[in-house]
Scaffold this active site. Structure first.
Site, PDB file in Angstrom:
ATOM      1  N   SER A 161       0.820  -1.207  -0.015  1.00 58.14           N
ATOM      2  CA  SER A 161      -0.087   0.216  -0.013  1.00 58.14           C
ATOM      3  C   SER A 161       0.970   1.154  -0.066  1.00 58.14           C
ATOM      4  CB  SER A 161      -0.951   0.411   1.199  1.00 58.14           C
ATOM      5  OG  SER A 161      -1.546   1.237   1.245  1.00 58.14           O
ATOM      6  N   LYS A 170      -4.422  -6.852   3.360  1.00 58.50           N
ATOM      7  CA  LYS A 170      -4.400  -5.584   2.539  1.00 58.50           C
ATOM      8  C   LYS A 170      -5.776  -5.113   2.061  1.00 58.50           C
ATOM      9  CE  LYS A 170      -3.083  -2.490  -0.691  1.00 58.50           C
ATOM     10  NZ  LYS A 170      -3.585  -2.510  -1.759  1.00 58.50           N
ATOM     11  N   GLU A 216      -9.743   1.820   4.256  1.00 58.97           N
ATOM     12  CA  GLU A 216      -9.621   3.392   3.507  1.00 58.97           C
ATOM     13  C   GLU A 216     -10.918   3.867   2.980  1.00 58.97           C
ATOM     14  OE1 GLU A 216      -6.203   2.737   0.953  1.00 58.97           O
ATOM     15  OE2 GLU A 216      -7.663   3.716  -0.632  1.00 58.97           O
ATOM     16  N   HIS A 244      -7.613  -3.416   4.576  1.00 59.09           N
ATOM     17  CA  HIS A 244      -6.866  -2.233   4.683  1.00 59.09           C
ATOM     18  C   HIS A 244      -7.672  -1.281   3.650  1.00 59.09           C
ATOM     19  CE1 HIS A 244      -4.483   0.695   2.620  1.00 59.09           C
ATOM     20  NE2 HIS A 244      -3.718   0.942   3.670  1.00 59.09           N
ATOM     21  N   ASN A 245      -7.759  -1.844   2.503  1.00 55.55           N
ATOM     22  CA  ASN A 245      -8.392  -0.787   1.568  1.00 55.55           C
ATOM     23  C   ASN A 245      -9.801  -0.709   1.877  1.00 55.55           C
ATOM     24  OD1 ASN A 245      -5.756  -1.476   0.048  1.00 55.55           O
ATOM     25  ND2 ASN A 245      -6.877  -1.533  -1.816  1.00 55.55           N
TER      26      ASN A 245
END
Ligand code: NAP
Length: 479
Positions: free
Chosen positions: A130, A184, A191, A187-188
């Protein structure tokens, strides 16, 4: 060709090129390969002063140039392209060699690929990266999964090129097979939620208080000095302060209000649905993007009755900007708590051992959600590694306790002003839902039993029961 390169990168578009340059800048000899050889030549020629590159025109030449065990980073689009490149390399590799997929693959694909490659005696590492192109060049947050032994040889190299916070690398071995890509993905998703909450705060300041974008930019700059200190708040100030060169209007006013998405938010919600984890913040953020982009729906609904153009004035407006800051912080805690719960559930389902405190810690630098606040999450998991929800950690109990009145005022005012705040509202509903003594789920169970004989459990004794709703006496029997 002699085996001189420590590591190779195949797929040299923006991300691959920058990752290769980052490795070279750290003194590693990097083999280069790309489907179209021109990219390989351009990179080797234009950045020769940054380190040592070993360009290769073919996959065979590329593989021959690598030290053993070979380490090959793939930076190509997720899906078919990744499978095609893996299929091209595997016949050329030997036992113990490592393929690292640094693209945004779905974790289920990574699990499938890891199994297939391990059956061939190869190591496969699905690695979340990222930080966009800037991060890839100057230090991303790196989330590698795959076998622990592959991390032993690969880890030092990855830690070397990752972002650093307080001298600590923003890279850690996440867990087996798809764990890195799963983390990940979440995480996105987080976000998405964070961006939506910030966008709602902007909308409330703009519509609810009538502030202009430049003034709101200053408000965000102020917030960025405190507990909301983060990359996303920082770039929000910059975007809001920016004026369109052509018209001189605020940039935000000349951009079409239809948010796009590449799919990782949707994957996060789909996985959460499968795992039965409520990630309402991520889901609302993903749906808010879909709603904004559904022009047909919005055009059809434009004349629906409702409140528009109302704003808070006088005493009602006083302190409202501070209330929004409180609501933003509280909603953000909820969104992150939900995301970490999804990681916890994923780890349980797929047999990964994931250190949640470490995950928060490697997100402190390099990535898009980097924020001061993540230190609080690491501290919470250090205090209690098996925390059921971050919301019960003492520091967050205190923060939400302090924010609570403001949070409720903001959600209530937004409803009265007709300003949509799906992120703030759903975060508060989740908070009230999990802390409720009794939920109306009892009624839902009654309805389910009525129409489908789905049975229910009782509060006063063990067992599963069904009521004979169609009979006059509505007798209860143990199912
Ligand atoms: P990209 O546009 O996703 O991919 C272009 C690269 O892939 C080019 O090198 C291209 O080669 C190669 N490629 C495409 N199809 C191929 C195929 N069938 N066989 C062999 N090579 C093929 O590039 P990117 O934006 O740099 O992203 C790379 C990966 O990183 C993606 O998985 C992306 O999701 C992920 N990622 C991107 C970001 C970001 O901010 N952009 C952040 C994190 C992760 P040619 O030059 O021959 O066309």
């Amino acid at each position: 060709m002699s085996q001189t390169a420590e590591i190779g990168v195949s797929g040299l578009a923006t991300m691959g090129r920058n990752l290769a340059r980052n490795l070279a800048r750290h003194g590693h000899t990097v083999a280069l390969h790309n489907r179209t050889a021109k990219r390989t030549r351009d990179l080797a020629e234009n950045f020769a002063d940054e380190g040592t590159f070993v360009p290769a025109e073919s996959a065979e030449e590329f593989v021959r140039s690598l030290e053993r065990p070979r380490r090959i980073i793939l930076m190509v689009p997720a899906g078919k392209a990744t499978d095609a490149v893996i299929d091209e390399f595997t016949p050329l590799l030997e036992q113990g060699d490592v393929i690292i997929d640094a693209g945004n693959a779905h974790f289920a694909d990574t699990r499938r690929r890891e199994k297939a490659l391990s059956d061939m005696g190869l190591n496969f590492v699905g690695m979340g990266v990222s930080g966009g192109e800037e991060g890839a060049l100057n230090g991303p947050s790196i989330m590698p999964g795959g076998p622990a032994e592959a991390y032993e040889s690969l880890g030092p190299l990855l830690e070397d090129i990752s972002a650093k916070v307080d001298g600590q690398p923003c890279c850690t071995h996440i867990g087996a097979d798809g764990a890195g890509h799963f983390v990940k993905m979440v995480h996105n998703g987080i976000e998405y939620a964070d961006m939506q909450l910030i966008a709602e705060a902007y909308d409330l300041l703009r519509q609810g208080l009538g502030m202009d974008p430049a003034a709101i930019a200053e408000t965000f700059t102020g917030w960025n000095q405190g507990r909301l200190d983060s990359y996303l708040i920082e770039i929000t100030s910059e975007v809001l302060a920016h004026a369109d060169a052509e018209t001189g209007k605020p940039f935000v006013d000349v951009v079409a209000d239809e948010a796009e998405q590449k799919g990782t938010g949707r994957w996060t919600v789909q996985a959460a649905l499968d795992l039965g984890v409520p990630v309402t913040g991520i889901a609302e953020a993903t749906f808010a993007r879909s709603l904004s982009g559904n022009r047909t729906l919005r055009d059809a609904a434009r004349s629906l009755p409702g409140v528009s153009g109302a704003r808070l004035e006088g005493a009602a407006a006083e302190g409202f900007a501070d209330d929004i800051e409180q609501a933003l912080y509280a909603s953000k805690i909820v969104a992150y708590a939900q995301g970490f719960n999804e990681i916890q559930a994923g780890a349980e389902e797929y047999g990964w051992t994931i250190d949640l405190g470490r995950v928060a810690s490697i997100w402190r630098g390099g990535c898009i959600i980097r924020a001061k606040f993540l230190e609080e999450i690491t501290a919470a998991y250090e205090r209690e590694p098996k925390l059921t929800t971050l919301l019960t950690d003492s520091s967050f109990v205190e923060a939400i306790g302090g924010a609570q009145d403001s949070w409720r005022r903001v959600v209530a005012s937004a409803a009265q002003l007709g300003i949509p705040t799906p992120g703030f509202s759903s975060a508060l509903a989740y908070y009230d839902g999990i802390r409720a003594e009794r939920l109306p789920a009892a009624l839902v169970q009654g309805q389910r039993d009525f129409f489908g004989a789905h049975t229910y459990r009782r509060t006063d004794r063990d067992g599963t029961f069904h009521t004979a709703w169609a009979t006059d006496d509505r007798a209860e029997s143990e199912a």
